[in-house]
Design a protein around this motif. Structure first.
Motif, mmCIF file in Angstrom:
data_model
loop_
_atom_site.group_PDB
_atom_site.id
_atom_site.type_symbol
_atom_site.label_atom_id
_atom_site.label_comp_id
_atom_site.label_asym_id
_atom_site.label_seq_id
_atom_site.Cartn_x
_atom_site.Cartn_y
_atom_site.Cartn_z
ATOM 1 N N ILE A 36 31.790 19.251 2.662
ATOM 2 C CA ILE A 36 32.005 18.116 1.785
ATOM 3 C C ILE A 36 31.539 18.522 0.392
ATOM 4 C CG2 ILE A 36 29.741 17.125 2.349
ATOM 5 C CD1 ILE A 36 30.952 14.338 2.089
ATOM 6 N N ILE A 82 31.007 17.093 -4.000
ATOM 7 C CA ILE A 82 30.934 15.964 -4.904
ATOM 8 C C ILE A 82 30.920 16.437 -6.341
ATOM 9 C CG2 ILE A 82 28.402 15.835 -5.021
ATOM 10 C CD1 ILE A 82 28.693 12.758 -4.796
ATOM 11 N N GLU A 109 27.836 8.917 -4.858
ATOM 12 C CA GLU A 109 27.887 9.082 -3.414
ATOM 13 C C GLU A 109 29.308 9.399 -2.970
ATOM 14 O OE1 GLU A 109 25.499 6.434 -0.686
ATOM 15 O OE2 GLU A 109 27.512 5.831 -0.063
ATOM 16 N N LYS A 110 29.386 10.252 -1.953
ATOM 17 C CA LYS A 110 30.675 10.545 -1.338
ATOM 18 C C LYS A 110 30.489 10.615 0.165
ATOM 19 C CE LYS A 110 34.660 13.595 -1.385
ATOM 20 N NZ LYS A 110 35.289 14.782 -2.021
ATOM 21 N N LYS A 111 31.352 9.924 0.864
ATOM 22 C CA LYS A 111 31.227 9.849 2.313
ATOM 23 C C LYS A 111 32.491 10.342 2.983
ATOM 24 C CE LYS A 111 30.074 6.578 5.994
ATOM 25 N NZ LYS A 111 29.705 5.160 6.300
ATOM 26 N N GLU A 112 32.306 11.201 3.985
ATOM 27 C CA GLU A 112 33.421 11.657 4.804
ATOM 28 C C GLU A 112 32.967 11.631 6.256
ATOM 29 O OE1 GLU A 112 35.663 14.628 1.585
ATOM 30 O OE2 GLU A 112 34.986 15.415 3.516
ATOM 31 N N ARG A 125 30.826 11.093 9.219
ATOM 32 C CA ARG A 125 29.377 10.953 9.391
ATOM 33 C C ARG A 125 28.581 11.656 8.295
ATOM 34 N NH1 ARG A 125 27.465 13.621 13.213
ATOM 35 N NH2 ARG A 125 29.242 14.946 13.787
ATOM 36 N N PHE A 126 29.270 12.324 7.392
ATOM 37 C CA PHE A 126 28.601 13.113 6.363
ATOM 38 C C PHE A 126 28.681 12.408 5.006
ATOM 39 C CE2 PHE A 126 28.030 16.824 8.997
ATOM 40 C CZ PHE A 126 29.043 16.734 9.923
ATOM 41 N N THR A 127 27.534 12.291 4.343
ATOM 42 C CA THR A 127 27.455 11.638 3.043
ATOM 43 C C THR A 127 26.655 12.505 2.085
ATOM 44 O OG1 THR A 127 27.550 9.426 4.039
ATOM 45 C CG2 THR A 127 26.698 9.591 1.797
ATOM 46 N N SER A 183 24.622 12.209 -1.422
ATOM 47 C CA SER A 183 24.059 11.335 -2.439
ATOM 48 C C SER A 183 23.706 12.196 -3.639
ATOM 49 C CB SER A 183 22.810 10.632 -1.909
ATOM 50 O OG SER A 183 23.140 9.794 -0.820
ATOM 51 N N LEU A 212 22.361 15.809 1.445
ATOM 52 C CA LEU A 212 23.353 15.632 2.509
ATOM 53 C C LEU A 212 22.721 14.798 3.613
ATOM 54 C CD1 LEU A 212 26.133 16.435 3.825
ATOM 55 C CD2 LEU A 212 24.878 18.328 4.896
ATOM 56 N N HIS A 213 23.418 13.749 4.008
ATOM 57 C CA HIS A 213 22.979 12.917 5.122
ATOM 58 C C HIS A 213 23.994 13.048 6.249
ATOM 59 C CE1 HIS A 213 20.059 10.283 2.747
ATOM 60 N NE2 HIS A 213 20.532 11.159 1.890
#
Lengths: 112, 117
Positions: free
Chosen positions: A48, A50, A56-59, A61-63, A65, A75-76
């Protein structure tokens, strides 16, 4: 100036938990921040990425910040799964400098 | 996207010898790179392989030690010369798609695991 600092070096998370990996950079010319996932015996693969115009960018289960003022990004991984066990590298590039600066890597282990 | 293959996948070599690693891409790409990754460590850029001209080396890496060829837009080789145990590492070929000033995904080959005795 070209360094990207990454923490933690290793991380153990229970299945279903949240994995959080943090990175910080100094070079304000960086304007693209990808994360790579690497499994043993394989080359890194883009997970992922950004740009700093969003926080924030979410794909799935992966985000990612992103905090531009603090020059930090993270990375979350939500609902972490054993299949997520891999080494994760944050990275940065920009300013017309077509080369990627990698963080030091985080080895994630998700236990059942 | 780009699919990258590398040969050999691994090798064990004697000190003082040389090994040439091949990188083949399934499409024409402008930018091709060679990285080194010590086991459990991050990636360090060795050089950018330029088609039709000499490679551009990063600080700490020199052409005599790591000669690179780039005869066309789909192929490159990296030679590790006069090897010592300190050269034991994983060597990765990488490519970027898109134009010179575009941010595009960087693809990596599976790597060549080199052990020098």
């Amino acid at each position: 100036q070209q360094q990207v600092k990454q923490s933690p070096q290793s991380l153990i998370v229970q299945k279903g938990g949240i994995s959080i990996i943090n990175c910080a950079y100094e070079n304000t010319a960086f304007d693209y921040f990808p994360w790579y996932q690497q499994f043993p015996g394989k080359g890194p693969a883009l997970l992922i990425a950004i740009r700093p115009d969003v926080s924030e960018k979410k794909e799935g289960r992966f985000t990612i910040s992103f905090n531009k003022s603090a020059k930090q990004f993270s990375l979350h991984i939500m609902d972490s799964q054993p299949g997520d066990s891999a080494t994760y590298f944050c990275a940065a590039e920009g300013g017309g400098y077509q080369k990627v600066t990698f963080g030091t890597g985080t080895k994630l282990q998700v236990i059942p | 996207s780009a699919v990258i293959s590398q040969k050999p996948s691994r090798d064990i070599c004697q000190r003082g010898t040389s090994l040439t690693i091949q990188c083949q891409v399934d499409s024409q790409v402008t930018m091709m790179f060679w990285y080194r990754q010590q086991p459990g460590q991050s990636l360090t850029l060795i050089a950018t392989a330029n088609q039709g001209s000499e490679a551009t080396y990063e600080s700490g890496f020199v052409i005599d030690k790591f000669p690179i060829s780039r005869p066309n837009l789909t192929f490159s080789t990296l030679t590790v010369s006069n090897m010592s145990p300190e050269d034991s590492s994983i060597y990765l070929c990488s490519v970027r798609t898109g134009g010179l000033f575009s941010y595009n995904e960087q693809f990596f080959g599976p790597g060549t695991r080199l052990t020098v005795l």
